[in-house]
Design a protein around this motif. Sequence first.
Motif, mmCIF file in Angstrom:
data_model
loop_
_atom_site.group_PDB
_atom_site.id
_atom_site.type_symbol
_atom_site.label_atom_id
_atom_site.label_comp_id
_atom_site.label_asym_id
_atom_site.label_seq_id
_atom_site.Cartn_x
_atom_site.Cartn_y
_atom_site.Cartn_z
ATOM 1 N N UNK A 53 8.461 3.986 1.962
ATOM 2 C CA UNK A 53 8.441 2.532 2.019
ATOM 3 C C UNK A 53 7.771 2.107 3.320
ATOM 4 N N UNK A 54 6.986 1.040 3.260
ATOM 5 C CA UNK A 54 6.187 0.628 4.419
ATOM 6 C C UNK A 54 7.051 0.326 5.636
ATOM 7 N N UNK A 55 8.220 -0.291 5.426
ATOM 8 C CA UNK A 55 9.037 -0.699 6.576
ATOM 9 C C UNK A 55 9.656 0.474 7.326
ATOM 10 N N UNK A 56 9.642 1.663 6.731
ATOM 11 C CA UNK A 56 10.232 2.818 7.413
ATOM 12 C C UNK A 56 9.246 3.515 8.338
ATOM 13 N N UNK A 57 7.975 3.132 8.285
ATOM 14 C CA UNK A 57 6.970 3.833 9.087
ATOM 15 C C UNK A 57 6.066 2.839 9.824
ATOM 16 N N UNK A 58 6.631 1.929 10.610
ATOM 17 C CA UNK A 58 5.812 0.888 11.239
ATOM 18 C C UNK A 58 4.859 1.401 12.306
ATOM 19 N N UNK A 59 5.116 2.584 12.844
ATOM 20 C CA UNK A 59 4.313 3.069 13.954
ATOM 21 C C UNK A 59 3.362 4.193 13.562
ATOM 22 N N UNK A 60 3.124 4.377 12.278
ATOM 23 C CA UNK A 60 2.195 5.425 11.863
ATOM 24 C C UNK A 60 0.788 5.122 12.363
ATOM 25 N N UNK A 61 0.069 6.171 12.706
ATOM 26 C CA UNK A 61 -1.269 6.038 13.272
ATOM 27 C C UNK A 61 -2.233 5.348 12.311
ATOM 28 N N UNK A 62 -2.266 5.784 11.070
ATOM 29 C CA UNK A 62 -3.222 5.223 10.117
ATOM 30 C C UNK A 62 -2.645 5.282 8.708
ATOM 31 N N UNK A 63 -1.640 4.462 8.416
ATOM 32 C CA UNK A 63 -1.037 4.510 7.075
ATOM 33 C C UNK A 63 -1.994 4.027 6.004
ATOM 34 N N UNK A 64 -1.849 4.575 4.824
ATOM 35 C CA UNK A 64 -2.625 4.160 3.656
ATOM 36 C C UNK A 64 -1.660 3.557 2.655
ATOM 37 N N UNK A 65 -2.011 2.432 2.103
ATOM 38 C CA UNK A 65 -1.118 1.683 1.213
ATOM 39 C C UNK A 65 -1.462 1.946 -0.248
ATOM 40 N N UNK A 66 -0.447 2.106 -1.074
ATOM 41 C CA UNK A 66 -0.651 2.153 -2.521
ATOM 42 C C UNK A 66 -0.683 0.713 -3.006
ATOM 43 N N UNK A 67 -1.867 0.240 -3.332
ATOM 44 C CA UNK A 67 -2.030 -1.133 -3.799
ATOM 45 C C UNK A 67 -1.539 -1.289 -5.235
ATOM 46 N N UNK A 68 -1.886 -0.331 -6.083
ATOM 47 C CA UNK A 68 -1.464 -0.375 -7.487
ATOM 48 C C UNK A 68 -1.590 1.021 -8.069
ATOM 49 N N UNK A 69 -0.743 1.318 -9.046
ATOM 50 C CA UNK A 69 -0.855 2.597 -9.732
ATOM 51 C C UNK A 69 -0.279 2.470 -11.130
ATOM 52 N N UNK A 70 -0.687 3.390 -12.007
ATOM 53 C CA UNK A 70 -0.200 3.338 -13.383
ATOM 54 C C UNK A 70 -0.359 4.705 -14.038
ATOM 55 N N UNK A 71 0.517 4.963 -14.972
ATOM 56 C CA UNK A 71 0.412 6.130 -15.838
ATOM 57 C C UNK A 71 0.919 5.724 -17.203
ATOM 58 N N UNK A 72 0.062 5.767 -18.184
ATOM 59 C CA UNK A 72 0.412 5.263 -19.513
ATOM 60 C C UNK A 72 0.408 6.413 -20.519
ATOM 61 N N UNK A 73 1.511 6.572 -21.219
ATOM 62 C CA UNK A 73 1.570 7.554 -22.307
ATOM 63 C C UNK A 73 1.143 6.843 -23.580
ATOM 64 N N UNK A 74 0.031 7.255 -24.120
ATOM 65 C CA UNK A 74 -0.504 6.586 -25.297
ATOM 66 C C UNK A 74 -1.124 7.600 -26.251
#
Length: 212
Positions: A53-74
Amino acid sequence: MTQRASAALNPAAVYRSPLSVEDYLAARMISSPICLYDCEVPVDGATAIVVSAAETVPDLRAPVRIEAMAGVVEDRPSWEQWRDLTRVGHGTAAAMWARTDLRPADVDTAQLYDGFTIEVVWWLEALGFCGTGEAGDYVDGGERIALGGELPLNTWGGQLSGGRLHAAFGHTVEAVRQLRGEAGNRQVAGAEVAAVTNVGGYEAGAALLTRR
């Protein structure tokens, strides 16, 4: 050929020597129309991805954010039962785009699953970088998907030249490196948004990563 050129800039890649069109066309057929160089290169290796979770790592050097993700079983639960293999990622891609305001034009680099070359083609179309049936023209000549092009693709060499770890861990790690500005001489200038996919069909997954 484009992915091999990128692999030449990756000291950890399996295949780094140049690959010409003539080399590709002369390769032995594995299962028509897939030849030797259309197949991923399995390797032994390991990587680690820490998700928090973003709030647990406020001091990371260069965090990367998951903007969106999906996995669809079809569709059907086995590759050979699929009625239309050209649409193996369309449901997953649609679900991912529905979870963000970003659009394909916002993506700075794409790290797309390439167990076989054709899977990259499917993902380019599924994610909307081009229309269905248009990927051949989209990648023609290689300039658009090369470093410095409109959509630098599999900049570490992908599984075809860099080497295959399970699923798409190599693609995800490269996306993180690009967004952190840590890709060295294969760095995509100003990369802020990366698209990542894994496998396809009933196993398909897609994500947008950002450095914002």
